[in-house]
Design an enzyme around this catalytic site. Structure first.
Site: not given
Length: 140
Positions: A11, A85, A89
């Site tokens: 997050c 959120c 990645c």
């Protein structure tokens, strides 16, 4: 997936949802899963309301510290789970990516964080059943 799967929870601040998820996975799966958590913009400390909510269920995360998300952390993980959120990645072939849509506990009191904690526990239990189910007891 390896004999011991690895999971990375991500997050933005690595101060609430990802810390609670990592703690639940460690608590419920024990050494059957390797657990990491990180954030793209780590906070200074773990959210006190998250610490309190986890303490209420007997899990101490007060000594945890937010960590920066690295490509190596993703590369070394079998499953990468973002916490609703919008974090991005790095994407590597052969990895599994999930996004758990969870309310952000930032700035909220423990009363608001408890249901988020409970929801994370339920999601983690489902993840464990899928990637690292308990081995049946040997019968004599």
């Amino acid at each position: 997936m390896a004999d011991k799967p690895s999971v990375l929870f991500v997050c933005v601040h690595n101060a609430g949802r990802s810390q609670m998820a990592a703690a639940w996975l460690t608590h419920l799966a024990g050494d059957r899963v390797e657990v990491r958590s990180a954030g793209s913009n780590p906070g200074d400390r773990v959210n006190p309301a998250a610490v309190e909510a986890m303490a209420e269920v007997g899990i101490d995360i007060s000594a945890e510290t937010p960590k920066i998300l690295t490509a190596d952390a993703v590369r070394e993980s079998d499953v990468c789970i973002t916490m609703g959120c919008g974090d991005t990645c790095p994407v590597f072939p052969g990895k599994r990516y999930l996004d758990w849509k969870l309310e952000d506990p930032a700035g909220q009191g423990v009363e608001a964080v408890r249901p988020i904690c409970d929801e994370i526990k339920t999601l983690v239990e489902g993840l464990i059943a899928e990637i690292a189910p308990a081995k049946p007891e040997a019968t004599a």
